[in-house]
Design a protein around this motif. Structure first.
Motif, PDB file in Angstrom:
ATOM      1  N   TRP A   1      -4.289  19.883 -63.031  1.00  0.00           N
ATOM      2  CA  TRP A   1      -4.727  19.630 -61.732  1.00  0.00           C
ATOM      3  C   TRP A   1      -3.946  20.276 -60.705  1.00  0.00           C
ATOM      4  N   THR A   2      -4.493  20.403 -59.524  1.00  0.00           N
ATOM      5  CA  THR A   2      -3.764  20.914 -58.422  1.00  0.00           C
ATOM      6  C   THR A   2      -4.466  19.761 -57.139  1.00  0.00           C
ATOM      7  N   GLN A   3      -3.969  20.316 -55.904  1.00  0.00           N
ATOM      8  CA  GLN A   3      -4.261  19.396 -54.873  1.00  0.00           C
ATOM      9  C   GLN A   3      -3.959  20.034 -53.676  1.00  0.00           C
ATOM     10  N   SER A   4      -4.835  19.989 -52.563  1.00  0.00           N
ATOM     11  CA  SER A   4      -4.342  20.044 -51.089  1.00  0.00           C
ATOM     12  C   SER A   4      -4.630  18.626 -50.527  1.00  0.00           C
ATOM     13  N   LEU A   5      -4.420  18.252 -49.254  1.00  0.00           N
ATOM     14  CA  LEU A   5      -4.643  17.025 -48.575  1.00  0.00           C
ATOM     15  C   LEU A   5      -6.213  16.602 -48.622  1.00  0.00           C
ATOM     16  N   GLN A   6      -7.206  17.683 -48.611  1.00  0.00           N
ATOM     17  CA  GLN A   6      -8.424  17.281 -48.914  1.00  0.00           C
ATOM     18  C   GLN A   6      -8.954  17.160 -50.085  1.00  0.00           C
ATOM     19  N   GLU A   7      -8.645  17.833 -51.189  1.00  0.00           N
ATOM     20  CA  GLU A   7      -9.224  17.530 -52.417  1.00  0.00           C
ATOM     21  C   GLU A   7      -8.286  17.720 -53.584  1.00  0.00           C
ATOM     22  N   VAL A   8      -8.814  17.482 -54.465  1.00  0.00           N
ATOM     23  CA  VAL A   8      -8.023  17.522 -55.832  1.00  0.00           C
ATOM     24  C   VAL A   8      -9.015  18.405 -56.909  1.00  0.00           C
ATOM     25  N   ASN A   9      -8.285  19.357 -57.391  1.00  0.00           N
ATOM     26  CA  ASN A   9      -9.193  20.056 -58.178  1.00  0.00           C
ATOM     27  C   ASN A   9      -8.576  19.899 -59.772  1.00  0.00           C
ATOM     28  N   VAL A  10      -9.467  19.543 -60.833  1.00  0.00           N
ATOM     29  CA  VAL A  10      -8.952  19.466 -62.114  1.00  0.00           C
ATOM     30  C   VAL A  10      -9.716  20.900 -62.702  1.00  0.00           C
ATOM     31  N   LEU A  11      -9.007  21.264 -63.821  1.00  0.00           N
ATOM     32  CA  LEU A  11      -9.355  22.474 -64.537  1.00  0.00           C
ATOM     33  C   LEU A  11      -9.096  22.025 -65.999  1.00  0.00           C
TER      34      LEU A  11
ATOM     35  N   GLN B   1      -4.666  12.196 -46.152  1.00  0.00           N
ATOM     36  CA  GLN B   1      -3.601  12.423 -45.228  1.00  0.00           C
ATOM     37  C   GLN B   1      -2.584  12.015 -46.334  1.00  0.00           C
ATOM     38  N   ASP B   2      -2.925  11.915 -47.710  1.00  0.00           N
ATOM     39  CA  ASP B   2      -1.843  11.336 -48.719  1.00  0.00           C
ATOM     40  C   ASP B   2      -1.860  12.365 -49.837  1.00  0.00           C
ATOM     41  N   TRP B   3      -0.647  12.886 -50.523  1.00  0.00           N
ATOM     42  CA  TRP B   3      -0.612  13.315 -51.707  1.00  0.00           C
ATOM     43  C   TRP B   3      -0.764  12.344 -52.888  1.00  0.00           C
ATOM     44  N   TRP B   4      -1.368  13.060 -53.983  1.00  0.00           N
ATOM     45  CA  TRP B   4      -1.453  12.059 -55.179  1.00  0.00           C
ATOM     46  C   TRP B   4      -0.553  12.437 -56.099  1.00  0.00           C
TER      47      TRP B   4
ATOM     48  N   ILE C   1       3.966  12.934 -60.385  1.00  0.00           N
ATOM     49  CA  ILE C   1       4.810  14.253 -59.808  1.00  0.00           C
ATOM     50  C   ILE C   1       5.563  13.371 -58.621  1.00  0.00           C
ATOM     51  N   ASP C   2       6.471  14.102 -58.253  1.00  0.00           N
ATOM     52  CA  ASP C   2       7.510  13.835 -57.092  1.00  0.00           C
ATOM     53  C   ASP C   2       7.052  14.595 -55.886  1.00  0.00           C
ATOM     54  N   THR C   3       6.289  13.622 -54.904  1.00  0.00           N
ATOM     55  CA  THR C   3       5.416  14.060 -53.921  1.00  0.00           C
ATOM     56  C   THR C   3       6.386  14.739 -52.932  1.00  0.00           C
ATOM     57  N   GLN C   4       7.666  14.490 -52.730  1.00  0.00           N
ATOM     58  CA  GLN C   4       8.583  14.883 -51.962  1.00  0.00           C
ATOM     59  C   GLN C   4       8.863  16.583 -52.359  1.00  0.00           C
ATOM     60  N   LYS C   5       8.538  17.011 -53.312  1.00  0.00           N
ATOM     61  CA  LYS C   5       8.546  18.242 -53.629  1.00  0.00           C
ATOM     62  C   LYS C   5       7.308  19.121 -53.415  1.00  0.00           C
ATOM     63  N   VAL C   6       6.357  18.605 -52.868  1.00  0.00           N
ATOM     64  CA  VAL C   6       4.789  18.998 -52.729  1.00  0.00           C
ATOM     65  C   VAL C   6       5.226  20.305 -51.409  1.00  0.00           C
ATOM     66  N   GLU C   7       4.818  21.292 -51.797  1.00  0.00           N
ATOM     67  CA  GLU C   7       4.813  22.513 -50.778  1.00  0.00           C
ATOM     68  C   GLU C   7       3.598  22.941 -50.413  1.00  0.00           C
ATOM     69  N   PRO C   8       2.885  22.594 -49.452  1.00  0.00           N
ATOM     70  CA  PRO C   8       1.514  23.146 -49.033  1.00  0.00           C
ATOM     71  C   PRO C   8       1.713  24.364 -48.311  1.00  0.00           C
ATOM     72  N   GLU C   9       0.683  25.482 -48.697  1.00  0.00           N
ATOM     73  CA  GLU C   9       0.660  26.695 -48.209  1.00  0.00           C
ATOM     74  C   GLU C   9       0.688  26.844 -46.594  1.00  0.00           C
ATOM     75  N   PRO C  10       1.439  27.668 -46.069  1.00  0.00           N
ATOM     76  CA  PRO C  10       1.111  27.472 -44.397  1.00  0.00           C
ATOM     77  C   PRO C  10      -0.199  27.934 -43.960  1.00  0.00           C
ATOM     78  N   SER C  11      -0.851  28.831 -44.701  1.00  0.00           N
ATOM     79  CA  SER C  11      -2.136  29.083 -44.694  1.00  0.00           C
ATOM     80  C   SER C  11      -2.949  28.148 -44.569  1.00  0.00           C
ATOM     81  N   LYS C  12      -2.746  27.221 -45.307  1.00  0.00           N
ATOM     82  CA  LYS C  12      -3.740  25.987 -45.501  1.00  0.00           C
ATOM     83  C   LYS C  12      -3.360  25.156 -44.135  1.00  0.00           C
ATOM     84  N   LEU C  13      -2.272  24.975 -43.725  1.00  0.00           N
ATOM     85  CA  LEU C  13      -2.106  23.991 -42.559  1.00  0.00           C
ATOM     86  C   LEU C  13      -2.589  24.820 -41.530  1.00  0.00           C
ATOM     87  N   SER C  14      -2.770  26.168 -41.234  1.00  0.00           N
ATOM     88  CA  SER C  14      -3.403  26.919 -40.301  1.00  0.00           C
ATOM     89  C   SER C  14      -4.822  26.602 -39.848  1.00  0.00           C
ATOM     90  N   ASP C  15      -5.376  26.111 -41.270  1.00  0.00           N
ATOM     91  CA  ASP C  15      -6.757  26.020 -41.352  1.00  0.00           C
ATOM     92  C   ASP C  15      -7.139  24.463 -40.586  1.00  0.00           C
TER      93      ASP C  15
END
Length: 218
Positions: free
Chosen positions: A62-72, A137-140, A150-164
């Protein structure tokens, strides 16, 4: 003696130069950092997130952004919709294939919007399930409760996502990221820094007042 000298020169010319196999200083430091992070993870029990800020597990990832979680979820080649058993609720996810034990069956880490969650089969080899977060507004820490976190302190959102993001949400995200880094380093958060700044200004405006108790409370 001249003959011996000539032979030595020939030997020196024919010697093969073996390139140094020793790692560079940068590689050594990178490896030391990786080992330290692994040791911290082992002590805390938390996992380092994958590149998508989620986690790769044995039966799914699974992966995530602040908006959604995607399960594969990998499935046998040729799987179609009639083979899938899928049930999603605000706080619960169940997924599996007919005639087999569920692959996922548990309470989600946080609530989602089930009406927005439409799964699909990708290349007939994997099922993708996007889950829209209610709280964006929270990381899972995990997909379902009881899974490795996971250690959410090591989460690294992509800059391009922030700009959106819109300006208000982006400011909230950047504040969260800053506060997480500060807490990890044992430094004051943005709110604490703001309070300290206000206190300094007030002290400057009232030099005759005794602020010893206020300084002790910081």
């Amino acid at each position: 003696m001249a003959i011996i000298s000539d032979i030595q020169e020939d030997q020196n010319e024919n010697q093969v130069k073996v390139p140094s196999s020793q790692p560079s200083l940068v590689e050594v430091k990178a490896e030391e950092k990786r080992v330290k992070e692994e040791d911290k993870g082992k002590k805390s029990g938390l996992k380092v997130p994958n590149k998508g800020n989620g986690l790769d597990l044995e039966k799914y990832s699974w992966t995530q952004s602040l908006q959604e979680v995607n399960v594969l979820i990998p499935v046998p080649a040729g799987t179609n919709k009639r083979d899938v058993l899928y049930e999603v609720k605000t706080n619960h996810l169940k997924f599996g294939l007919k005639g087999q034990p569920p692959i996922i069956d548990g309470y989600l880490f946080q609530s989602i919007k089930p009406d927005d969650c439409l799964w699909s089969i990708e290349d007939q080899t994997a099922v993708s399930i996007p889950l829209t977060k209610k709280n964006q507004q929270d990381w899972w820490k995990s997909l379902v409760k009881g899974d490795p976190e996971i250690d959410t302190q090591k989460v690294e959102p992509e800059p391009s996502k922030l700009s959106d993001l819109d300006s208000e949400t982006r400011q909230t995200v950047e504040k969260m990221m800053f506060d997480q880094r500060q807490k990890h380093r044992g430094l004051p958060t943005s709110d604490e820094l703001q309070k300290q700044e206000l206190l300094k200004k007030f002290m400057a405006q009232h030099p005759d007042m005794d602020f010893s108790n206020a300084m002790m409370m910081q």
